[in-house]
Design an enzyme around this catalytic site. Structure first.
Site: not given
Length: 334
Positions: A8-9, A11, A15, A193
């Site tokens: 996931t993530g 791009s 990642g 976060y």
């Protein structure tokens, strides 16, 4: 038989660097890029295949902050794949980061200077919004969306003949004091976060307790202090210009300053080569870089107790049940 890896993530940032490094390690992998922006995902897919033509690279659209998107992506994945060997739960956000400049520069002249720069503890807060599903955005994106993805893909992950591995992108910023079991979404705090990353640590431990016997293992890794679009947004450009020489200097005294996404993937790639059943579920694996730029992996015990991890897991199951009940009622009414 090709190993199948879902990221996931994928791009951008860590990642994207992870995709490139995994294909360097095994050029016959099947990588599935789970991304929100499909135009970026397709561009990454094209570039990866150009440099590694023997690999298989596919894409699936998913916004982990949106439960309908997670459900739809899970449905597609179950139609296209029989199993996943690795799932890298890497997508994450830090919305509207606000830096306490005074606390930062005071910290520069304290004994905790290196620790503050390594973790941003005590100097970084965020404000966030509520998603369309009624969840806190950071919690939904960093934790709950991934949790639902795992739950939906359970049949593709639990195989007693050959284990599957979940690898979470956690953080050195995962601070116990910022997490509250009575407020798991951190709706009342200012450091969502940090809370979400600590929640990831708890969830990983609980998943191991509940799924190891079914052939599913979970690990957490920290990429270190990586300079990406996310981190560059924390401070104005002139502040980065002022502190970059300090960061390069600190790199000789602390190993957390990996700085580049490539360096930050060191622990994530290292975990790719490990037998998951041999790993300590109570340990976080950390990407580290020397002052001269050499990468290595270190580890530290996670600051938690397993009872709290199990309670958090049960809270997530209850939240999942409530959401599924709401969805079903909505369907019945329509």
């Amino acid at each position: 038989m090709r190993k199948v890896v879902l990221i996931t993530g994928a791009s951008s940032g860590v990642g994207l660097a992870l995709c490139r490094r995994l294909l360097e390690e095994d050029h016959e992998l099947h990588l599935c890029l789970a991304c929100r922006n499909m135009s970026k995902a397709e561009a990454v897919r094209t570039a990866l295949l150009a440099s590694h033509p023997t690999a298989e690279v596919s894409t699936v659209q998913v916004d982990v902050s949106s439960l309908p998107s997670v459900f739809q992506a899970s449905k597609e994945l179950k139609q296209r794949f029989q199993r996943f060997d690795y799932v890298y739960l890497n997508a994450g956000i830090m919305p509207n980061p606000q830096l306490n400049i005074k606390a930062l520069f005071c910290g520069l002249f304290s004994r905790k200077a290196i620790h503050i720069f390594s973790t941003a503890e005590g100097v970084l807060t965020q404000s966030e919004k509520i998603t369309a599903d009624g969840l806190q955005e950071v919690f939904a994106t960093n934790v709950f969306g991934h949790f639902i993805l795992i739950r939906e893909l359970e049949s593709l992950l639990c195989h007693s003949d050959s284990p599957s591995q979940l690898i979470w992108t956690s953080s050195r910023n995962a601070v116990k004091s910022n997490f509250n079991l009575e407020d798991i979404q951190h709706s009342k705090g200012q450091e969502p976060y940090s809370s979400s990353k600590y929640a990831i640590d708890l969830l990983s431990v609980a998943l191991n307790r509940n799924f190891n016997q079914r052939g599913l293992y979970s690990s957490v890794a920290c990429p270190g202090t990586v300079l990406t679009n996310l981190t560059y947004g924390i401070m104005p450009p002139f502040v980065w210009m002022l502190i970059m020489p300090i960061i390069w200097l600190f790199r000789f005294f602390a190993n957390a300053f990996t700085l580049t996404p490539y360096n930050g993937t060191e622990a994530l790639v290292w975990l790719f080569h490990q037998k998951p059943e041999s790993l300590d579920p109570l340990v976080k694996y950390l990407s580290a870089t020397t002052g001269f730029g050499s990468n290595y992996v270190t580890s530290k015990k996670i600051d938690l107790d397993e009872d709290t991890a199990e309670k958090f897991y049960q809270n997530l199951l209850e939240l999942e049940k409530d959401i599924r009940d709401t969805i079903q009622k909505s369907k019945n009414q329509s």
